[in-house]
Design a protein around this motif. Structure first.
Motif, mmCIF file in Angstrom:
data_model
loop_
_atom_site.group_PDB
_atom_site.id
_atom_site.type_symbol
_atom_site.label_atom_id
_atom_site.label_comp_id
_atom_site.label_asym_id
_atom_site.label_seq_id
_atom_site.Cartn_x
_atom_site.Cartn_y
_atom_site.Cartn_z
ATOM 1 N N SER A 69 0.816 -1.219 0.000
ATOM 2 C CA SER A 69 0.000 0.000 0.000
ATOM 3 C C SER A 69 0.847 1.264 0.000
ATOM 4 O O SER A 69 0.627 2.187 -0.797
ATOM 5 N N LEU A 70 1.827 1.326 0.892
ATOM 6 C CA LEU A 70 2.664 2.524 1.000
ATOM 7 C C LEU A 70 3.447 2.763 -0.284
ATOM 8 O O LEU A 70 3.560 3.902 -0.760
ATOM 9 N N MET A 71 3.963 1.681 -0.877
ATOM 10 C CA MET A 71 4.744 1.832 -2.100
ATOM 11 C C MET A 71 3.875 2.321 -3.255
ATOM 12 O O MET A 71 4.278 3.219 -4.023
ATOM 13 N N LEU A 72 2.662 1.780 -3.393
ATOM 14 C CA LEU A 72 1.789 2.193 -4.482
ATOM 15 C C LEU A 72 1.308 3.628 -4.307
ATOM 16 O O LEU A 72 1.218 4.382 -5.278
ATOM 17 N N MET A 73 1.011 4.036 -3.073
ATOM 18 C CA MET A 73 0.593 5.417 -2.843
ATOM 19 C C MET A 73 1.748 6.381 -3.091
ATOM 20 O O MET A 73 1.554 7.475 -3.642
ATOM 21 N N SER A 74 2.951 6.000 -2.687
ATOM 22 C CA SER A 74 4.118 6.845 -2.962
ATOM 23 C C SER A 74 4.345 6.962 -4.464
ATOM 24 O O SER A 74 4.711 8.041 -4.964
ATOM 25 N N LEU A 75 4.104 5.877 -5.195
ATOM 26 C CA LEU A 75 4.292 5.888 -6.648
ATOM 27 C C LEU A 75 3.317 6.834 -7.331
ATOM 28 O O LEU A 75 3.722 7.653 -8.170
ATOM 29 N N ILE A 76 2.044 6.746 -6.990
ATOM 30 C CA ILE A 76 1.049 7.592 -7.659
ATOM 31 C C ILE A 76 1.251 9.067 -7.296
ATOM 32 O O ILE A 76 1.073 9.954 -8.149
ATOM 33 N N ILE A 77 1.642 9.354 -6.058
ATOM 34 C CA ILE A 77 1.895 10.744 -5.664
ATOM 35 C C ILE A 77 3.107 11.294 -6.399
ATOM 36 O O ILE A 77 3.103 12.441 -6.883
#
Length: 226
Positions: A69-77
């Motif tokens: 979750s954290l990695m995907l949210m960091s990616l989209i941001i």
């Protein structure tokens, strides 16, 4: 305008040294951490949008997949921030560089595939040979499925690069045409200027949509392997 059409896509340098790392790190300054109990409206809106996207994206995942979750949210941001900052005048957009997009796509894709072979080996291997395949087609299908698997990160990177680059080029061309038409026909120049404004608003939407699509496809690859 004597500026080269592709000047905005060249890596900027300072005293002969590339400053691409500084540009990539700059979006992190837009999301400062707050020690206050009650956040301001901007941070509240940011957190609301992040939670909304996170719930939608993680709804299909298993508990093992939700650890990303954290990695995907960091990616989209990161992608959304760099895309939006690249729309400002005299700025550089890192996501117009295929090498940077490949650097994002390949590790994430490889991590998802490795997880699949580690935790769902039989399911992952079965994708190479669908059930009921005729014996004569088995070698050909294995080759085709293997190629399609390795093309996935390339498709991710090329899609993002092509969409962002095409929008920037179109804005550059219409902007140059608008300046040239002001000395010839003011009414025509105003029409092209309105088109440029509409295209700019469209590019804002494309910048956000492409960040979401890139992250969503990575999420789907992860879902298939966890």
């Amino acid at each position: 305008m004597n500026e080269n059409l592709f000047t905005s896509f060249s890596t900027p340098t300072l005293m002969g040294l590339p400053i691409i790392i500084m540009i990539i790190a700059f979006p992190a300054l837009l999301y400062p951490t707050s020690n206050r109990l009650i956040s301001n409206r901007i941070r509240t809106l940011q957190q609301y949008l992040i939670n909304l996207i996170l719930k939608q994206m993680m709804a299909i995942h298993s508990p093992k997949g939700r650890t990303w979750s954290l990695m995907l949210m960091s990616l989209i941001i990161f992608i959304a921030s760099t895309n939006l900052l690249g729309l400002l005048p005299h700025t550089f957009t890192p996501t117009t560089q295929l090498s940077i997009n490949l650097g994002l796509a390949i590790p994430l894709w490889a991590g998802a595939v490795i997880l699949g072979f580690r935790y769902k080996f039989k399911t992952s291997v079965s994708h190479f040979l669908p059930q009921g395949t005729p014996i004569l087609l088995i070698p050909m299908l294995i080759i085709i499925e293997t190629i399609s698997l390795f093309i996935q990160p390339m498709a991710l990177a090329v899609r993002l690069t092509a969409n962002i680059t095409a929008g920037h080029l179109l804005m550059h061309l219409i902007g140059a045409a608008t300046l040239a038409l002001f000395s010839i026909s003011t009414s025509t120049a105003l029409i092209t200027f309105i088109i440029l404004l509409l295209l700019t608003m469209l590019e804002f939407a494309v910048a956000l949509i492409q960040a979401y699509v890139f992250t969503l496809l990575v999420s789907l690859y992860l879902h298939d392997n966890t």
